[in-house]
Write a protein that holds these residues in place. Structure first.
Motif, short mmCIF file in Angstrom:
data_model
loop_
_atom_site.label_atom_id
_atom_site.label_comp_id
_atom_site.label_asym_id
_atom_site.label_seq_id
_atom_site.Cartn_x
_atom_site.Cartn_y
_atom_site.Cartn_z
N PRO A 85 4.42 10.28 10.31
CA PRO A 85 3.32 10.27 11.30
C PRO A 85 1.97 9.95 10.68
N GLY A 86 1.68 10.59 9.56
CA GLY A 86 0.40 10.32 8.90
C GLY A 86 0.30 8.92 8.35
N ILE A 87 1.42 8.42 7.80
CA ILE A 87 1.42 7.07 7.25
C ILE A 87 1.19 6.04 8.34
N LEU A 88 1.94 6.14 9.44
CA LEU A 88 1.80 5.17 10.53
C LEU A 88 0.42 5.25 11.17
N THR A 89 -0.11 6.46 11.30
CA THR A 89 -1.46 6.60 11.85
C THR A 89 -2.48 5.89 10.98
N GLY A 90 -2.37 6.08 9.67
CA GLY A 90 -3.29 5.41 8.75
C GLY A 90 -3.16 3.90 8.81
N GLY A 146 0.81 -1.22 0.00
CA GLY A 146 0.00 0.00 0.00
C GLY A 146 0.84 1.26 0.00
N ILE A 147 1.90 1.27 0.80
CA ILE A 147 2.78 2.45 0.86
C ILE A 147 3.50 2.64 -0.47
N CYS A 148 3.99 1.56 -1.07
CA CYS A 148 4.67 1.66 -2.36
C CYS A 148 3.73 2.17 -3.45
N CYS A 149 2.49 1.67 -3.47
CA CYS A 149 1.52 2.15 -4.45
C CYS A 149 1.24 3.63 -4.28
N ALA A 150 1.09 4.08 -3.03
CA ALA A 150 0.82 5.49 -2.77
C ALA A 150 2.00 6.37 -3.19
N VAL A 151 3.22 5.90 -2.90
CA VAL A 151 4.41 6.66 -3.31
C VAL A 151 4.47 6.79 -4.82
N TYR A 152 4.19 5.71 -5.53
CA TYR A 152 4.22 5.79 -6.99
C TYR A 152 3.15 6.75 -7.52
N LEU A 153 1.92 6.63 -7.01
CA LEU A 153 0.84 7.47 -7.51
C LEU A 153 1.10 8.95 -7.23
N ASN A 154 1.66 9.25 -6.06
CA ASN A 154 1.83 10.65 -5.67
C ASN A 154 3.13 11.27 -6.18
N GLU A 155 4.18 10.45 -6.27
CA GLU A 155 5.50 11.01 -6.58
C GLU A 155 5.96 10.76 -8.01
N TYR A 156 5.51 9.69 -8.62
CA TYR A 156 6.03 9.33 -9.94
C TYR A 156 4.99 9.44 -11.05
N ALA A 157 3.77 9.00 -10.79
CA ALA A 157 2.76 8.91 -11.85
C ALA A 157 2.33 10.29 -12.33
#
Length: 281
Positions: free
Chosen positions: A188-193, A80-91
């Motif tokens: 902090p936001g990632i770990l909270t989620g 989930g974290i890797c998918c979010a990083v790709y969508l927000n930072e690379y895509a």
């Protein structure tokens, strides 16, 4: 005159709605605590069930829930974290990525029982994992994945673009900027989620109903390829399906109280993590 009344009406509606929800939550919690506290003891949480589940403790259900939550975290969090990083930072921001985001948001609204049927078809039957702790963990991992992607992406979006630009300006690559600057700031936001998503998964019953949970297992841990006990299903069976419902009702309330405590501790962990890392920013 109407402009002055509008904020009052809005705040009044908000306070009334909040007060109503809090009132019923307190009533429900008081009912569970008052009826479940007498059953709560060290013996109750540390011994095996016996006498047809009418006596003894709930250790296998607690152990199964903890192991199930760990497997869910191992399956859902990294992907989930890797998918979010790709969508927000690379895509790129185009119709395809917008379609993917819409699909992820729609998946968060799919009833959990549908995930259970999908897990039955994929993990239990197609991949031949059988009804087991592993199949149930993978199913809950799929259920949790859309929530983790969404919460992680929201945490990444809160990081200003200037932070990324500053890292790139001093010679860092995009990967180094994400790894050393963006992710630590969004942690902090990632770990909270992640923790809040796992607390939700810990209370699910429908997905594990099809994939491996059992009414009674006479061992505290079991194995990954075997059936297991879990607190939500154990509570369901004691409350609705047991042949001696009146006799086991105190145990059902005690199980409900233990489940609430587990979920509360997970939520408390999320708030503590956010508070700790926010102080270091």
């Amino acid at each position: 005159m109407m402009k002055k009344l509008t904020p009052v009406i809005e705040w009044g509606t908000l306070l009334l709605s909040t007060g109503t929800v809090c009132f019923f939550m307190v009533v429900i919690l008081w009912d569970i605590i008052s009826k479940g506290a007498p059953s709560l003891s060290w013996q109750f949480v540390s011994t095996l069930p016996k006498a047809g589940m009418t006596q003894g403790g709930i250790l296998p259900a607690i152990t199964g829930t903890v192991l199930l939550t760990l497997i869910t975290a191992l399956v859902a969090a990294p992907f989930g974290i890797c998918c979010a990083v790709y969508l927000n930072e690379y895509a790129s921001d185009n119709w395809f990525t917008r379609l993917i985001r819409a699909a992820i948001r729609n998946l968060t609204g799919v009833p959990s029982i549908i995930y259970g049927l999908f897990g039955l078809a994929l993990f239990v039957q197609a991949l031949h994992l059988g009804t087991s702790l592993l199949a149930a963990g993978f199913t809950l991992g799929l259920l949790s994945l859309p929530y983790m992607i969404t919460t992680t992406e929201e945490a990444l979006r809160r990081i200003p673009a200037s932070t990324r630009e500053a890292a790139l300006a001093i010679g860092a690559t995009q990967l180094e900027s994400i790894r050393d600057v963006v992710l630590p700031s969004a942690l902090p936001g990632i770990l909270t989620g992640v923790v809040l998503t796992l607390s939700r998964a810990a209370g699910e019953t429908a997905p594990i109903l099809f994939t491996g949970v059992a009414f009674y297992i006479n061992n505290p841990a079991g194995f990954l390829n075997q059936e297991f006990m879990a607190l939500p299903y154990h509570l369901y069976m004691l409350s609705t399906q047991h042949q001696a419902i009146e006799q086991v009702r105190p145990l059902a309330y005690g199980t409900a109280l233990v489940l609430i405590i587990v979920v509360f501790l997970l939520n408390l962990t999320a708030f503590y993590v956010r508070y700790k890392y926010s102080r270091h920013e």
